[in-house]
Design a protein around this motif. Structure first.
Motif, PDB file in Angstrom:
ATOM      1  N   VAL A   1      -6.215  -3.650  18.787  1.00  0.00           N
ATOM      2  CA  VAL A   1      -5.826  -2.477  18.010  1.00  0.00           C
ATOM      3  C   VAL A   1      -5.807  -1.254  18.918  1.00  0.00           C
ATOM      4  CG1 VAL A   1      -6.441  -0.948  16.099  1.00  0.00           C
ATOM      5  CG2 VAL A   1      -6.713  -3.421  15.846  1.00  0.00           C
ATOM      6  N   ASP A   2      -4.637  -0.620  19.018  1.00  0.00           N
ATOM      7  CA  ASP A   2      -4.463   0.580  19.843  1.00  0.00           C
ATOM      8  C   ASP A   2      -4.644   1.809  18.950  1.00  0.00           C
ATOM      9  OD1 ASP A   2      -3.759   2.502  21.652  1.00  0.00           O
ATOM     10  OD2 ASP A   2      -1.660   1.891  21.859  1.00  0.00           O
ATOM     11  N   ILE A   3      -5.707   2.568  19.179  1.00  0.00           N
ATOM     12  CA  ILE A   3      -6.043   3.732  18.369  1.00  0.00           C
ATOM     13  C   ILE A   3      -5.279   4.951  18.876  1.00  0.00           C
ATOM     14  CG2 ILE A   3      -7.903   5.225  17.564  1.00  0.00           C
ATOM     15  CD1 ILE A   3      -9.860   2.960  18.152  1.00  0.00           C
ATOM     16  N   GLY A   4      -4.615   5.658  17.960  1.00  0.00           N
ATOM     17  CA  GLY A   4      -3.824   6.819  18.359  1.00  0.00           C
ATOM     18  C   GLY A   4      -2.669   6.405  19.234  1.00  0.00           C
ATOM     19  N   CYS A   5      -1.910   5.427  18.757  1.00  0.00           N
ATOM     20  CA  CYS A   5      -0.897   4.762  19.594  1.00  0.00           C
ATOM     21  C   CYS A   5       0.312   5.627  19.915  1.00  0.00           C
ATOM     22  CB  CYS A   5      -0.428   3.477  18.901  1.00  0.00           C
ATOM     23  SG  CYS A   5       0.455   3.760  17.342  1.00  0.00           S
ATOM     24  N   GLY A   6       0.518   6.745  19.189  1.00  0.00           N
ATOM     25  CA  GLY A   6       1.703   7.551  19.432  1.00  0.00           C
ATOM     26  C   GLY A   6       2.967   6.756  19.186  1.00  0.00           C
ATOM     27  N   LEU A   7       3.857   6.725  20.155  1.00  0.00           N
ATOM     28  CA  LEU A   7       5.096   5.946  20.039  1.00  0.00           C
ATOM     29  C   LEU A   7       4.897   4.481  20.417  1.00  0.00           C
ATOM     30  CD1 LEU A   7       7.833   8.404  21.390  1.00  0.00           C
ATOM     31  CD2 LEU A   7       7.024   8.049  19.054  1.00  0.00           C
ATOM     32  N   GLY A   8       3.663   4.080  20.655  1.00  0.00           N
ATOM     33  CA  GLY A   8       3.368   2.670  20.850  1.00  0.00           C
ATOM     34  C   GLY A   8       3.754   2.104  22.195  1.00  0.00           C
ATOM     35  N   TYR A   9       3.794   2.953  23.223  1.00  0.00           N
ATOM     36  CA  TYR A   9       4.233   2.459  24.527  1.00  0.00           C
ATOM     37  C   TYR A   9       3.405   1.278  25.001  1.00  0.00           C
ATOM     38  CZ  TYR A   9       4.605   2.079  29.578  1.00  0.00           C
ATOM     39  OH  TYR A   9       4.735   1.581  30.845  1.00  0.00           O
ATOM     40  N   LEU A  10       2.077   1.396  24.930  1.00  0.00           N
ATOM     41  CA  LEU A  10       1.218   0.330  25.449  1.00  0.00           C
ATOM     42  C   LEU A  10       1.419  -0.970  24.676  1.00  0.00           C
ATOM     43  CD1 LEU A  10      -1.013  -0.756  27.252  1.00  0.00           C
ATOM     44  CD2 LEU A  10      -2.683   0.155  25.599  1.00  0.00           C
ATOM     45  N   VAL A  11       1.364  -0.907  23.358  1.00  0.00           N
ATOM     46  CA  VAL A  11       1.517  -2.114  22.546  1.00  0.00           C
ATOM     47  C   VAL A  11       2.903  -2.726  22.748  1.00  0.00           C
ATOM     48  CG1 VAL A  11       1.744  -2.921  20.162  1.00  0.00           C
ATOM     49  CG2 VAL A  11      -0.210  -1.520  20.817  1.00  0.00           C
ATOM     50  N   ARG A  12       3.928  -1.892  22.798  1.00  0.00           N
ATOM     51  CA  ARG A  12       5.280  -2.425  22.979  1.00  0.00           C
ATOM     52  C   ARG A  12       5.443  -3.071  24.351  1.00  0.00           C
ATOM     53  NH1 ARG A  12       9.132   1.107  23.192  1.00  0.00           N
ATOM     54  NH2 ARG A  12       7.964   3.066  23.058  1.00  0.00           N
ATOM     55  N   ARG A  13       4.816  -2.493  25.364  1.00  0.00           N
ATOM     56  CA  ARG A  13       4.910  -3.102  26.701  1.00  0.00           C
ATOM     57  C   ARG A  13       4.179  -4.437  26.742  1.00  0.00           C
ATOM     58  NH1 ARG A  13       6.282  -2.380  31.832  1.00  0.00           N
ATOM     59  NH2 ARG A  13       4.964  -3.282  33.465  1.00  0.00           N
ATOM     60  N   LEU A  14       2.989  -4.483  26.145  1.00  0.00           N
ATOM     61  CA  LEU A  14       2.242  -5.737  26.115  1.00  0.00           C
ATOM     62  C   LEU A  14       3.010  -6.808  25.345  1.00  0.00           C
ATOM     63  CD1 LEU A  14      -1.374  -4.401  25.473  1.00  0.00           C
ATOM     64  CD2 LEU A  14      -0.464  -5.317  27.618  1.00  0.00           C
TER      65      LEU A  14
ATOM     66  N   ALA B   1       4.738  10.209  11.295  1.00  0.00           N
ATOM     67  CA  ALA B   1       6.025  10.262  12.003  1.00  0.00           C
ATOM     68  C   ALA B   1       5.977   9.455  13.293  1.00  0.00           C
ATOM     69  CB  ALA B   1       6.400  11.713  12.288  1.00  0.00           C
ATOM     70  N   LEU B   2       4.887   9.569  14.044  1.00  0.00           N
ATOM     71  CA  LEU B   2       4.769   8.834  15.298  1.00  0.00           C
ATOM     72  C   LEU B   2       4.660   7.329  15.043  1.00  0.00           C
ATOM     73  CD1 LEU B   2       2.324  11.136  17.310  1.00  0.00           C
ATOM     74  CD2 LEU B   2       4.813  10.965  17.528  1.00  0.00           C
ATOM     75  N   ALA B   3       3.838   6.935  14.062  1.00  0.00           N
ATOM     76  CA  ALA B   3       3.701   5.512  13.744  1.00  0.00           C
ATOM     77  C   ALA B   3       5.035   4.941  13.258  1.00  0.00           C
ATOM     78  CB  ALA B   3       2.621   5.311  12.684  1.00  0.00           C
TER      79      ALA B   3
ATOM     80  N   VAL C   1       1.075   0.875  12.284  1.00  0.00           N
ATOM     81  CA  VAL C   1       0.576   1.233  10.970  1.00  0.00           C
ATOM     82  C   VAL C   1       0.144   2.690  10.949  1.00  0.00           C
ATOM     83  CG1 VAL C   1      -1.060   0.621   9.146  1.00  0.00           C
ATOM     84  CG2 VAL C   1      -0.316  -1.127  10.781  1.00  0.00           C
ATOM     85  N   HIS C   2       0.528   3.382   9.889  1.00  0.00           N
ATOM     86  CA  HIS C   2      -0.001   4.731   9.643  1.00  0.00           C
ATOM     87  C   HIS C   2      -1.312   4.552   8.905  1.00  0.00           C
ATOM     88  CE1 HIS C   2       0.025   8.484   6.895  1.00  0.00           C
ATOM     89  NE2 HIS C   2      -0.548   8.791   8.042  1.00  0.00           N
ATOM     90  N   ALA C   3      -2.417   4.698   9.616  1.00  0.00           N
ATOM     91  CA  ALA C   3      -3.717   4.376   9.027  1.00  0.00           C
ATOM     92  C   ALA C   3      -4.835   4.904   9.907  1.00  0.00           C
ATOM     93  CB  ALA C   3      -3.870   2.859   8.866  1.00  0.00           C
ATOM     94  N   ASN C   4      -6.042   4.830   9.363  1.00  0.00           N
ATOM     95  CA  ASN C   4      -7.253   5.021  10.138  1.00  0.00           C
ATOM     96  C   ASN C   4      -7.596   3.665  10.754  1.00  0.00           C
ATOM     97  OD1 ASN C   4     -10.052   5.104  10.910  1.00  0.00           O
ATOM     98  ND2 ASN C   4     -10.341   6.862   9.572  1.00  0.00           N
ATOM     99  N   ALA C   5      -7.771   3.624  12.060  1.00  0.00           N
ATOM    100  CA  ALA C   5      -7.996   2.347  12.747  1.00  0.00           C
ATOM    101  C   ALA C   5      -9.219   1.609  12.231  1.00  0.00           C
ATOM    102  CB  ALA C   5      -8.126   2.579  14.249  1.00  0.00           C
ATOM    103  N   PHE C   6     -10.185   2.347  11.659  1.00  0.00           N
ATOM    104  CA  PHE C   6     -11.415   1.717  11.196  1.00  0.00           C
ATOM    105  C   PHE C   6     -11.353   1.318   9.723  1.00  0.00           C
ATOM    106  CE2 PHE C   6     -12.834   4.788  14.572  1.00  0.00           C
ATOM    107  CZ  PHE C   6     -12.855   3.828  15.573  1.00  0.00           C
ATOM    108  N   ASP C   7     -10.206   1.557   9.098  1.00  0.00           N
ATOM    109  CA  ASP C   7     -10.028   1.169   7.702  1.00  0.00           C
ATOM    110  C   ASP C   7      -9.032   0.026   7.530  1.00  0.00           C
ATOM    111  OD1 ASP C   7     -11.830   3.068   6.862  1.00  0.00           O
ATOM    112  OD2 ASP C   7     -10.314   4.597   6.447  1.00  0.00           O
ATOM    113  N   LEU C   8      -8.655  -0.615   8.633  1.00  0.00           N
ATOM    114  CA  LEU C   8      -7.702  -1.726   8.541  1.00  0.00           C
ATOM    115  C   LEU C   8      -8.352  -2.913   7.830  1.00  0.00           C
ATOM    116  CD1 LEU C   8      -6.167  -1.707  12.148  1.00  0.00           C
ATOM    117  CD2 LEU C   8      -5.167  -0.758  10.056  1.00  0.00           C
ATOM    118  N   PRO C   9      -7.573  -3.667   7.048  1.00  0.00           N
ATOM    119  CA  PRO C   9      -8.153  -4.839   6.379  1.00  0.00           C
ATOM    120  C   PRO C   9      -8.517  -5.954   7.346  1.00  0.00           C
ATOM    121  CG  PRO C   9      -5.774  -4.728   6.010  1.00  0.00           C
ATOM    122  CD  PRO C   9      -6.171  -3.442   6.663  1.00  0.00           C
TER     123      PRO C   9
END
Length: 308
Positions: free
Chosen positions: A108-121, A141-143, A160-168
């Protein structure tokens, strides 16, 4: 005087309800004036408002997406994906070694912005099979733009537009890039304690390295690479707010967590060091993680390095 990033002031989202609060431009200008930051005030003064003086949320969203697009280019130039993978690869290897056979892992990438890291991985599949990649941001908007880019690129990841610590779903590893300096005072320890209290087995947060030349380097680099004045301002403000190695290790020194900094000040060339990772791992992972890192494990140090 406190250092403020404009992007932190012009959009405010409640971390629990995820509701976006209206932001009055005059309130932001007052905060910046009290901090003596006239340059930031001039930038904010150009942003459009409605009849009540509230910043136009659509205009703010367009601006932040544009600035984060430029930040993605900086991440590519600084090879952030490769630097993160240098640690995440061995870390996932150690987790697999100690986990149940075939266990599915979730990053889980917290504060992912435009998701560069997750998209690259996701694009490189560098972490191997059985790893779910999720980017989370409090900014809708960023998510949303990250999700659009991932779909356009045909990538197996989600945002996901969410709080990273509230994910199911429970995270196995939390990561972030350029987030830690946003947490000031007790909030930094609280942020890390929330991860320690979860079922995650590790976190790996890359943030700006606090060296004597960091602010100057940030000014030069952002002047050369960022076009919008907000991006240039916030890049330097971020560098000035960077936490020291000692501060990071102290905040991460939590029961059940082994805190480590990779390439701490004194072991790295300050002219080449831009981001420095703080890791927190469950104690049983330290030996297999160091083994997987090989010779590079000598660059991992804990709080005992800074003990009096």
């Amino acid at each position: 005087m406190p250092q403020f990033e404009i992007s932190d002031l012009i959009t405010v989202t409640d971390p629990r309800s995820l509701r976006r609060a209206p932001v009055r431009r005059d309130d932001v200008l007052r905060t910046l004036a009290e901090a003596g930051n006239r340059r930031a005030a001039r930038i904010v003064g150009t942003l459009p408002v409605d009849g009540d003086g509230v910043l136009d949320p659509a205009a703010v969203d367009r601006l932040l997406i544009g600035v984060h697009t430029e930040l993605q280019r900086l991440s590519e130039e600084m090879r952030i994906g490769e630097r993160v993978l240098h640690l995440l690869g061995p870390l996932l290897e150690a987790i697999r070694e100690t986990a149940e056979p075939g266990a599915r892992l979730r990053l889980v990438d917290i504060g992912c912005g435009l998701g560069y890291l997750v998209r690259r991985l996701a694009a490189t599949r560098a972490l191997g099979p059985g790893v779910e990649l999720i980017g989370v941001d409090l900014d809708a908007a960023l998510a949303g733009e990250a999700a659009r880019l991932a779909q356009a690129e045909g990538l197996d990841c989600r945002f996901v537009h969410a709080n990273a610590f509230d994910l199911p779903e429970a995270a196995t590893v939390y990561v972030s890039t350029g987030v830690l300096h946003h947490f000031r005072g007790p909030a930094l320890a609280e942020f890390l304690q929330a991860q320690a209290a979860s079922s995650a087995v590790a976190f790996c947060h890359f943030d700006i390295a606090a060296t004597p030349i960091t602010p100057l380097g940030a000014w030069v680099f952002h002047r050369a690479r960022m076009r919008h004045p907000l991006g240039r301002h916030d890049g330097v403000a971020s560098a000035r707010r960077a936490h020291s190695d000692e501060t990071l290790l102290h905040a991460a020194d939590i029961p059940g967590i082994r805190p480590l900094v990779y390439e701490p000040r004194g072991l790295a060339n300050p002219f080449c060091t831009t981001l420095r990772p703080l890791l927190g791992i469950r104690p049983h992972l330290e030996e297999p993680f160091r083994r997987a890192m090989g010779r590079a494990s000598r660059r991992l140090v804990g709080p005992e390095r800074f003990a009096a």
